[in-house]
Design an enzyme around this catalytic site. Structure first.
Site, mmCIF file in Angstrom:
data_model
loop_
_atom_site.group_PDB
_atom_site.id
_atom_site.type_symbol
_atom_site.label_atom_id
_atom_site.label_comp_id
_atom_site.label_asym_id
_atom_site.label_seq_id
_atom_site.Cartn_x
_atom_site.Cartn_y
_atom_site.Cartn_z
ATOM 1 N N LEU A 160 -41.754 31.862 18.716
ATOM 2 C CA LEU A 160 -41.910 33.205 19.275
ATOM 3 C C LEU A 160 -40.630 34.007 19.083
ATOM 4 O O LEU A 160 -39.553 33.577 19.489
ATOM 5 C CB LEU A 160 -42.255 33.116 20.766
ATOM 6 N N GLY A 217 -36.835 30.467 22.047
ATOM 7 C CA GLY A 217 -35.401 30.326 21.794
ATOM 8 C C GLY A 217 -34.618 30.239 23.089
ATOM 9 O O GLY A 217 -34.601 31.185 23.883
ATOM 10 N N ASP A 221 -27.815 35.680 25.210
ATOM 11 C CA ASP A 221 -26.778 36.306 24.373
ATOM 12 C C ASP A 221 -26.648 37.806 24.593
ATOM 13 O O ASP A 221 -25.816 38.449 23.968
ATOM 14 C CB ASP A 221 -27.071 36.044 22.900
ATOM 15 N N TYR A 224 -26.983 38.668 18.968
ATOM 16 C CA TYR A 224 -27.408 38.096 17.691
ATOM 17 C C TYR A 224 -28.816 38.579 17.357
ATOM 18 O O TYR A 224 -29.778 38.219 18.020
ATOM 19 C CB TYR A 224 -27.366 36.568 17.757
#
Length: 370
Positions: A228, A248, A252, A256
């Site tokens: 996903l 994931g 962050d 990224y």
């Protein structure tokens, strides 16, 4: 003219060398030791000026030294605080029991709630869907982001316990700073959790000798993996039993771009994004935290309605509106980032008490990224 021996001694002192042995003098004059006996910070005297060091001997500031000292004092009393918490909980349970027994109306209401709970348990089913939290981004996160990620994983565990249609939950790549946090700070609390499995290995391993295909964790099929990502071209229409959806595991703050998308493409894994744009109007970027993506999947599996799932899971601060009725999503703006080691315990402890039928032990306790 000064005495030569005195001159040598003064130069040696300034250089940190013992003039009698010509060996470097140990600069440490006091050690702040951890509860396990390991030094976490030291204080030395360099050229008449006090210098502070961390456990690896690196110079640190006085403020950093004070933080380490406070952390040591906090860690030293961890067991006492936990014992005190258990005692308070025991006393509270005893007090509530006595109050119930003294009030017939409350006792009858409590028994009705217990019966409703039993009925709900009987309706809990396995959805047939597997979700993997991919935590192979350890080196890209700061220590505070690692803490936040561990709290989000705990929320995923708690939400899955309370769900009517549960998923098989796997957490892969738990090494480095995240692994050290679970091991050293949280004392491997995750080992007491049920219906969730932690792996140090990656979800995709190296090809075996008798096959050109890489080995997938838990014997899963690579052809049924879906990563996903908010940047994927394909829009996910449904969650299918027998398929595995990868989220994931990274916090962050959008540093990224296309990180998970590029990784999945390099591994030859199908990618897809949740159909947020089809059902919701959002004023912010469609990037959600790990636990938000997981919660959306659980709500969808329960009712097979994406609009309802987004409405329940997306925080109100994102100003998301359901397109079908143009109503603002009435979702509380919860803080996903637990910032202390007890935060993980608190998040996991939010799991519904309806799911205690087979849990004999007390469980203390950026998803769709680009």
């Amino acid at each position: 003219m000064s005495d030569p021996e005195e001159t040598v001694a003064s130069v040696a002192r300034a250089s940190g060398i013992d003039a009698t042995t010509s060996e470097p003098k140990n600069p440490v004059d006091s050690v702040l030791a951890g509860s396990t006996g390991e030094a976490i910070a030291t204080v030395g005297d360099t050229a008449g000026r006090k210098q502070f060091y961390d456990s690896e001997g690196n110079p640190i500031s006085k403020n950093q030294f004070k933080k380490l000292r406070r952390k040591e004092a906090y860690d030293a009393t961890r067991m006492e605080r936990r014992q005190a918490l258990r005692s308070r909980k025991k006393e509270n349970r005893k007090r509530r029991h006595e109050e119930l027994m003294a009030d017939p109306h409350r006792l009858a209401e409590y028994r009705r709630e217990q019966q409703d709970r039993q009925k709900r348990r009987s309706k809990v089913r396995d959805s047939g869907v597997t979700i993997i939290l991919d935590c192979e981004f350890d080196e890209l996160m700061t220590p505070n982001e690692i803490i936040s990620l561990s709290g989000q994983i705990a929320r995923c565990y708690a939400d899955n316990r309370a769900a009517m249609r549960r998923v098989k939950l796997l957490v892969t790549g738990v090494t480095g700073k995240l692994g050290a946090r679970y091991r050293d700070v949280l004392k491997d609390v995750q080992k007491s959790w049920k219906r969730i499995t932690f792996y140090e290995r990656a979800y995709l391993g190296a090809p075996t000798d008798d096959s050109s295909e890489p080995e997938v964790v838990a014997g899963l099929s690579k052809d049924r993996l879906v990563y996903l990502s908010a940047d994927a071209d394909e829009v996910l229409e449904t969650l299918e039993p027998g398929y595995t959806y990868i989220v994931g595991g990274i916090v962050d703050h959008n540093r990224y771009k296309n990180l998970c998308l590029d990784k999945a493409r390099a591994q030859g894994i199908r990618t897809a994004q949740l159909p947020i744009a089809k059902y919701m109007d959002m004023t912010s970027r469609r990037v959600l935290t790990v636990n938000q993506v997981h919660e959306i999947c659980l709500h969808y599996l329960d009712g097979r309605d994406w609009a309802v799932a987004f409405d329940k899971a997306i925080p109100g601060r994102k100003m998301a509106k359901v397109k079908t009725n143009d109503a603002t999503a009435p979702v509380e703006d919860e803080d996903e980032d637990e910032q202390d080691e007890d935060g993980l315990v608190k998040a996991a402890g939010k799991a519904s008490s309806d799911d205690d039928d087979d849990d004999e032990t007390e469980n203390p306790g950026d998803g769709q990224v680009g």
